[in-house]
Scaffold this active site. Sequence first.
Site, PDB file in Angstrom:
ATOM      1  N   GLY A  49       0.865  -1.176   0.000  1.00 12.57           N
ATOM      2  CA  GLY A  49       0.000   0.000   0.000  1.00 12.57           C
ATOM      3  C   GLY A  49       0.897   1.220   0.000  1.00 12.57           C
ATOM      4  N   GLU A  50       0.586   2.199   0.816  1.00  8.31           N
ATOM      5  CA  GLU A  50       1.406   3.406   0.895  1.00  8.31           C
ATOM      6  C   GLU A  50       1.939   3.500   2.326  1.00  8.31           C
ATOM      7  OE1 GLU A  50       3.601   6.284   0.323  1.00  8.31           O
ATOM      8  OE2 GLU A  50       2.051   6.839   1.766  1.00  8.31           O
ATOM      9  N   CYS A  81       6.134  -5.266   0.384  1.00  6.99           N
ATOM     10  CA  CYS A  81       6.275  -3.924  -0.195  1.00  6.99           C
ATOM     11  C   CYS A  81       6.217  -2.846   0.900  1.00  6.99           C
ATOM     12  CB  CYS A  81       5.262  -3.713  -1.310  1.00  6.99           C
ATOM     13  SG  CYS A  81       5.668  -2.316  -2.387  1.00  6.99           S
ATOM     14  N   ARG A 110      12.676   3.574  -0.021  1.00 10.91           N
ATOM     15  CA  ARG A 110      11.318   3.611  -0.585  1.00 10.91           C
ATOM     16  C   ARG A 110      11.368   3.818  -2.096  1.00 10.91           C
ATOM     17  NH1 ARG A 110       9.410   8.077   0.230  1.00 10.91           N
ATOM     18  NH2 ARG A 110       7.204   7.683   0.187  1.00 10.91           N
ATOM     19  N   ILE A 139       5.834  -3.210  -7.498  1.00 17.35           N
ATOM     20  CA  ILE A 139       5.043  -2.003  -7.769  1.00 17.35           C
ATOM     21  C   ILE A 139       5.541  -0.894  -6.843  1.00 17.35           C
ATOM     22  CG2 ILE A 139       2.724  -1.001  -7.832  1.00 17.35           C
ATOM     23  CD1 ILE A 139       1.657  -3.946  -7.982  1.00 17.35           C
ATOM     24  N   ARG A 140       6.233   0.088  -7.394  1.00 17.63           N
ATOM     25  CA  ARG A 140       6.839   1.157  -6.567  1.00 17.63           C
ATOM     26  C   ARG A 140       7.558   0.536  -5.374  1.00 17.63           C
ATOM     27  NH1 ARG A 140       2.590   4.852  -4.532  1.00 17.63           N
ATOM     28  NH2 ARG A 140       4.351   6.047  -3.764  1.00 17.63           N
ATOM     29  N   HIS A 175       5.085  -8.451  -4.294  1.00 13.59           N
ATOM     30  CA  HIS A 175       3.714  -8.799  -3.896  1.00 13.59           C
ATOM     31  C   HIS A 175       3.355 -10.226  -4.313  1.00 13.59           C
ATOM     32  CE1 HIS A 175       2.281  -4.629  -3.017  1.00 13.59           C
ATOM     33  NE2 HIS A 175       3.207  -4.293  -3.891  1.00 13.59           N
ATOM     34  N   GLU A 177       1.045 -11.939  -3.115  1.00 11.85           N
ATOM     35  CA  GLU A 177      -0.415 -12.074  -2.991  1.00 11.85           C
ATOM     36  C   GLU A 177      -1.151 -11.761  -4.289  1.00 11.85           C
ATOM     37  OE1 GLU A 177       0.439  -7.761  -2.125  1.00 11.85           O
ATOM     38  OE2 GLU A 177       1.428  -9.678  -1.738  1.00 11.85           O
TER      39      GLU A 177
END
Length: 196
Positions: A49-50, A81, A110, A139-140, A175, A177
Amino acid sequence: MSSTVIGVLALQGDVREHLAALEGAGAAARPVRRPAELAGVDGLVIPGGESTTMSKLAAAFGLLEPLRARVREGMPAYGSCAGMIMLADKILDPRSGQETIGGIDMIVRRNAFGRQNESFEAALEMDGVPGGPVEGVFIRAPWVESTGAAVRTLAAYDGHPVAVRQGNLLATAFHPELTGDHRVHAAFAELVRAAA
């Protein structure tokens, strides 16, 4: 089926996907939003997430200190992540006011692999996950800049650790998942059962 229950920190991020992956791996899973719910689980997944938002929400929900206490007491936790960032003792480039749960003696960077549009997938050999490479969805994603002596690197990409373990704590920059392959979650569920 064991009686251990694994929580998924449900403040922000890909909570549903982790709940489904844990269930696919044969584990009992439930969302965790409050300290009382945290007290009722044997292990915890901290989703992607963030990380800045997650940190602020954990503080707002009164979860940051209980999370730190449970990790210090040896509760198994797995972060993917943003969850990897949350389990790091240090962030190289934290946002203002960003805090972590800590527990893994590592420094993470990050968004190390680039922005959203630079997301990618890679097949990774991951120590402790039998059956061939796992598909890493980045992803990022962060990467691990450095680790202490107690941290074991389980997988690396482009020279950087992207999966690590320290005691009962596991973290991946990617990730699992999102892939339909539940082997990483199964390995974590096994760690939780062993700790219980």
